[in-house]
Motif scaffolding. Structure first.
Motif, PDB file in Angstrom:
ATOM      1  N   GLU A 228       1.147  -1.117   0.267  1.00  0.00           N
ATOM      2  CA  GLU A 228       0.251   0.423   0.091  1.00  0.00           C
ATOM      3  C   GLU A 228       0.658   1.172  -0.202  1.00  0.00           C
ATOM      4  O   GLU A 228       0.293   2.352  -0.445  1.00  0.00           O
ATOM      5  CB  GLU A 228      -1.088  -0.147   1.402  1.00  0.00           C
TER       6      GLU A 228
ATOM      7  N   GLU B 164      -4.050  -2.902  -6.886  1.00  0.00           N
ATOM      8  CA  GLU B 164      -4.970  -3.224  -7.068  1.00  0.00           C
ATOM      9  C   GLU B 164      -4.621  -5.392  -7.480  1.00  0.00           C
ATOM     10  O   GLU B 164      -5.147  -6.120  -6.615  1.00  0.00           O
ATOM     11  CB  GLU B 164      -5.486  -3.050  -7.786  1.00  0.00           C
ATOM     12  N   LYS B 165      -3.843  -5.629  -8.238  1.00  0.00           N
ATOM     13  CA  LYS B 165      -3.990  -6.670  -8.818  1.00  0.00           C
ATOM     14  C   LYS B 165      -2.889  -7.504  -8.564  1.00  0.00           C
ATOM     15  O   LYS B 165      -3.103  -8.254  -7.788  1.00  0.00           O
ATOM     16  CB  LYS B 165      -2.952  -6.585 -10.400  1.00  0.00           C
TER      17      LYS B 165
ATOM     18  N   SER C 240      -2.387   2.475  -9.220  1.00  0.00           N
ATOM     19  CA  SER C 240      -3.307   2.092  -8.715  1.00  0.00           C
ATOM     20  C   SER C 240      -3.532   1.166  -9.298  1.00  0.00           C
ATOM     21  O   SER C 240      -3.505  -0.377  -8.247  1.00  0.00           O
ATOM     22  CB  SER C 240      -4.032   3.451  -8.827  1.00  0.00           C
ATOM     23  N   ASP C 241      -3.347   0.758 -10.327  1.00  0.00           N
ATOM     24  CA  ASP C 241      -3.518  -0.663 -10.872  1.00  0.00           C
ATOM     25  C   ASP C 241      -2.914  -1.766 -11.195  1.00  0.00           C
ATOM     26  O   ASP C 241      -3.790  -2.624 -10.214  1.00  0.00           O
ATOM     27  CB  ASP C 241      -4.145  -0.232 -12.912  1.00  0.00           C
TER      28      ASP C 241
ATOM     29  N   ARG D   1       0.594   6.480  -7.039  1.00  0.00           N
ATOM     30  CA  ARG D   1      -0.003   7.174  -7.944  1.00  0.00           C
ATOM     31  C   ARG D   1       0.005   7.892  -8.622  1.00  0.00           C
ATOM     32  O   ARG D   1      -1.325   7.896  -9.694  1.00  0.00           O
ATOM     33  CB  ARG D   1      -1.116   7.675  -6.335  1.00  0.00           C
TER      34      ARG D   1
ATOM     35  N   LYS E 288      -2.457  -6.887  -4.981  1.00  0.00           N
ATOM     36  CA  LYS E 288      -3.519  -7.374  -4.068  1.00  0.00           C
ATOM     37  C   LYS E 288      -5.008  -8.608  -4.005  1.00  0.00           C
ATOM     38  O   LYS E 288      -4.628  -9.055  -3.602  1.00  0.00           O
ATOM     39  CB  LYS E 288      -4.286  -5.905  -3.963  1.00  0.00           C
ATOM     40  N   GLU E 289      -4.866  -8.727  -5.218  1.00  0.00           N
ATOM     41  CA  GLU E 289      -6.453  -9.394  -5.570  1.00  0.00           C
ATOM     42  C   GLU E 289      -4.954 -11.404  -5.962  1.00  0.00           C
ATOM     43  O   GLU E 289      -5.550 -12.040  -5.443  1.00  0.00           O
ATOM     44  CB  GLU E 289      -6.590  -9.884  -7.411  1.00  0.00           C
TER      45      GLU E 289
END
Length: 892
Positions: free
Chosen positions: A64, A80-81, A76-77, A71, A83-84
């Protein structure tokens, strides 16, 4: 280190062997050390788990932070990837942990199921469940059956060839079959014989009623078993009625015997023919043999015709018949009556007085001075010895001595037997017989009866009618001939069972004997030949009220026994030693009994087969033991093992049986090793307890524990032996062995010990401290009767409860033990044993927590909840007052 590693042991940190003394403090320190190591291992595992979780938590925060810095640059993309992806990894880890947990649970259940399988009843594959009912019932049947053959042990044998026909002093002993009345021919009875009969005859009960019937009807059909004095009673009756007041003497003899071949019609014709006046007032004795094939009893018209002829010439007749189905129509008619046997004590006293008088007269004749020599000294005359009354009293006391009564082995004596025993007693008192010779002669009485029963039974087969002229098959009458013989053999094997059981077995044996005797023809199987009263009379048997087990429950029954403990062994010895052709049908019959599902049948047959094996082990081994030892069914193999154990109970055969069982345990097939294990469990098939345990261990660990169940079962059976401490020590050695196979043997045996009842252990004889607690669990009975065994048993159970692969089954076994504290009606059961054993199992805090958990599980059992009061009582038994912590508040 895991609990399983601790149970397996290692050279550096293994538990102390059970044969080394261990003080209570040492055990407590060792237990605390195990608990500390277990807590350290759990703490280390918890720290590692926390570190992995912390690392998983830190990774998202780091990502994070990087994402926040990127950012402005469009990161940001990517965050998120990532994190998944991290979430997917977490899910995979959780699924992996769940799979591993499920796999561990399945493995635990598999290992627990394997241990439970090893603790099943050896007959479970036939019974379909785990219940020990059949083997417990079989053990009880074995106890009662072995008592029947005590007179056949090595110390109670006698030399049949010596005693059968011998002179001991001036006493002539002869055990040949007594001549039956059927062999006597026509002719007058000498007056001297009648006078002698009047002097010694003992009247049976109801004698006056018999005489009155003879006087009123002039004809009497007298039914009794051979050898009971029926002929003497008939002659005594005829002697009285022909010499009493009102008798009309004729020109002929007063009492005469009649040729049985002429029968009733022949005697009637004789009385109606020429010279009838010369026969006025005469008494006639006719003995009919109705048991021969083809023999038919006279009908009512024949008897009425004979009675009219007797009345016409003022004569009397007594017809003597043998009890049985053929004689029943005669005995239930107007002329028939049963002749009871003479009372034994009065009969023996009369014979004793007669023999003592004869012997004193003989001694007086020998000591009298010859005519050409000076007179003998006053103290050498016939009155110098003891008086007759003193000798008679001494003889009666000698006859009542326990050792003499056991040697006789008969509850009732028949006239010839009373005469022989009286001769033996008189001979011993007068110095002609030693005490050992007296006992040997007394033992010969039962052998003489058995010989009389079976001598020449099938001679009458020569008189069977020839086959039909057309060559067609005929129905043989051998079954009717052999049924009484088969019943005596069945009673020798199955004495103490219901009459119906013995009768059914007798019919099976009758068929085998008939087929063996006449193989070309199908024997006719009589359907209405059974007569319980005749069976009792012809076999010297009696019915008693008793109990029999049916599917584990006792029910009332009428049990049948020989009237004499010596008769079962005498019958089997007579059949096996003197009638070799009978062996083949007898072996086939015993094999049939080995398949009977009732324990009181197949176990009694196995014990009897063992007694037969002692008399000819080579033949029994080839025809009976070896085939059954390799059979596919467990019951047949247990039958063979019991047969060998019974033979090993005789000192003459113990070494041979031990060598045979040892060879089977080493080199035998799977079936032979299984049979050897069952034989070792009785305690007679090895020289020492250690030898038996060595053999059982070889069987149990071989082939990856394929026969672990049979080996452990028979180790537990040895716990009723006096050398129980040796067995417990070896069990502890196995649980601490380096090899897992031995550990499993020790653990399985421990669990099985907790599940075994005293009545399942063959060495727990009735009347012993263990035998009096037949429905107790074995460890609790041992704890109550032998306090020194509590420590070793507690150590074994503690190890089983703390070893992962056995703890579930051991916990169930501990629950079963605790439920035997009180019975359903609230009365005390095995609570004294629990009071001795539970404190040793709850010595430490973690042991008490386990006990607390078990009690709560028992209280919450939906099918059989333990009452709160019983739970508190069990807790107080386990935890002494000064050592209680907080659990007593939850149980009190």
């Amino acid at each position: 280190m895991s609990d399983e590693q601790q149970a397996a042991g290692s050279p550096e940190r293994g538990p102390q062997p059970a044969d080394q003394p261990r003080a209570k403090d040492d055990r407590a320190r060792a237990d605390r050390g195990k608990a500390d190591r277990a807590r350290d291992d759990r703490a280390q595992d918890n720290r590692a788990r926390d570190e992995r979780a912390k690392a998983r938590d830190n990774r998202p925060r780091a990502e994070e932070g990087r994402a926040a810095g990127d950012r402005d640059s469009g990161g940001s993309d990517a965050a998120e990837k990532e994190k998944e992806e991290q979430g997917e990894q977490d899910r995979e880890e959780r699924e992996k942990e769940e799979r591993e947990k499920e796999e561990r649970e399945r493995e635990r259940e598999r290992v627990s199921g394997r241990f439970k399988e090893h603790t099943r009843d050896p007959l479970a594959e036939e019974q379909g469940d785990d219940g020990p009912t059949d083997l417990a019932a079989a053990s009880r049947a074995r106890h009662s059956t072995r008592m029947l053959f005590d007179t056949g042990r090595d110390l109670n044998s006698f030399d049949r060839s010596f005693i059968q026909s011998a002179h001991i002093g001036d006493i002539h002993l002869r055990l040949d079959s007594r001549p039956s009345g059927a062999g006597m021919r026509s002719g007058p009875v000498p007056e001297d014989e009648l006078r002698g009969l009047r002097r010694v005859h003992v009247e049976p009960q109801g004698y006056v009623r018999l005489r009155s019937a003879l006087v009123a009807r002039r004809l009497l059909v007298l039914g009794a078993a051979p050898g009971t004095g029926r002929t003497s009673t008939a002659l005594s009756l005829l002697d009285e009625v022909t010499s009493g007041a009102g008798a009309e003497p004729g020109a002929g003899p007063r009492v005469s015997r009649v040729d049985p071949d002429g029968g009733v019609r022949g005697l009637a014709g004789l009385l109606s023919g020429d010279g009838a006046e010369d026969r006025r007032g005469t008494g006639y004795l006719l003995e009919l043999a109705l048991t021969r094939p083809g023999s038919l009893p006279p009908d009512a018209m024949d008897l009425d015709g004979l009675a009219a002829a007797l009345d016409g010439c003022g004569a009397f007749a007594v017809i003597v018949v043998t009890l049985g189905s053929a004689a029943n129509p005669l005995l239930t008619g107007r002329y028939g009556m049963i002749c009871p046997p003479a009372p034994t004590q009065e009969l023996l006293t009369t014979r004793l007085r007669e023999k003592l008088e004869e012997r004193r007269e003989e001694l007086a004749d020998r000591t009298a001075a010859p005519d050409d020599t000076p007179a003998a000294a006053p103290d050498s005359g016939p009155d110098s010895g003891p008086r007759l009354d003193e000798l008679l009293t001494a003889a009666e006391e000698l006859a009542q001595r326990a050792e003499v009564r056991d040697a006789v082995g008969l509850k009732d004596l028949r006239p010839a037997e009373a005469e022989l025993q009286a001769s033996l007693l008189a001979g011993h008192l007068l110095g002609d017989l030693s005490y050992d010779e007296l006992l040997s002669g007394c033992r010969s009485l039962a052998a003489g009866q058995a010989q009389e029963w079976f001598a020449g039974v099938d001679r009458a087969l020569a008189a069977l009618p020839a086959a039909a002229a057309d060559g067609g098959a005929r129905r043989s009458g051998t079954a009717a001939l052999f049924h009484p013989v088969a019943f005596r053999i069945a009673l020798a094997v199955l004495g103490g069972t219901p009459h119906s059981t013995v009768a059914a077995a007798a019919h099976l044996l009758t068929w085998e004997l008939s087929v063996q005797s006449d193989p070309d023809n199908t024997p006719a199987r009589p359907l209405f030949c059974d007569d319980p009263e005749s069976d009792l009379a012809l076999s010297r048997a009696e019915l008693t009220d008793g109990r029999v087990e049916v599917a584990g429950a006792e029910v009332g029954a009428r049990l049948i026994w020989y009237r004499g403990s010596a008769l079962p062994a005498a019958v089997l010895a007579e059949i096996w030693d003197r009638h070799f052709p009978v062996r083949a049908p007898l072996v086939r019959w015993l094999r049939l009994l080995s398949d009977d599902p009732r324990p009181h049948v197949w176990m009694r047959a196995a014990v009897a087969a063992g007694e037969l094996s002692v008399r000819d082990f080579d033949h029994s081994y080839a025809e009976l033991i070896r085939p059954l030892a390799e059979a596919a069914t467990p019951r047949r193999r247990i039958f063979a093992a019991t047969t060998m154990d019974q033979a090993a109970g005789h000192a003459s055969h113990r070494k041979a049986v031990g060598k045979l069982v040892d060879d089977w345990s080493r080199f035998g097939t799977k079936s032979l090793r299984w049979t050897a294990a069952m034989a070792l469990g009785y305690g007679n098939a090895a020289a020492t307890t250690d030898d038996a345990l060595d053999a059982l261990a070889r069987i149990g660990v071989r082939d990856d524990g394929d026969q672990l169940a049979a080996a452990s079962f028979n180790v537990v059976r040895l716990l009723a032996l006096p050398d129980v401490a040796t067995v417990l020590r070896r069990m502890a050695d196995w649980t601490h062995h380096r090899r897992e196979a031995y550990q499993d043997l020790g653990l399985v045996t421990t669990v099985r010990m907790a599940l075994t009842g005293v009545d399942e252990v063959p060495a727990a004889e009735p009347g012993s401290p263990l035998g009096d607690r037949g429905d107790w669990p074995l460890p609790l009975a041992l704890a109550a009767t032998r306090p020194e065994l509590v420590g070793p048993m507690a150590d074994l159970l503690w190890t089983a409860l703390n070893t992962p692969r056995s703890k579930d089954v051991a916990m169930d076994a501990l629950e079963a033990l605790m439920r035997t504290a009180v019975r359903k009606d609230g009365t005390e059961w095995a609570q004294p044993g629990l009071a001795a054993l539970l404190p040793a199992l709850a010595a430490e805090e973690h042991d008490r927590r386990r006990l607390d958990w078990l009690l709560r599980r028992m209280m919450n059992d939906p099918e059989n909840p333990l009452p709160d009061a019983q739970a508190r009582s069990l807790w107080w038994l386990a935890v002494p007052s000064p050592d209680r912590t907080g659990e007593e508040e939850r149980h009190g």
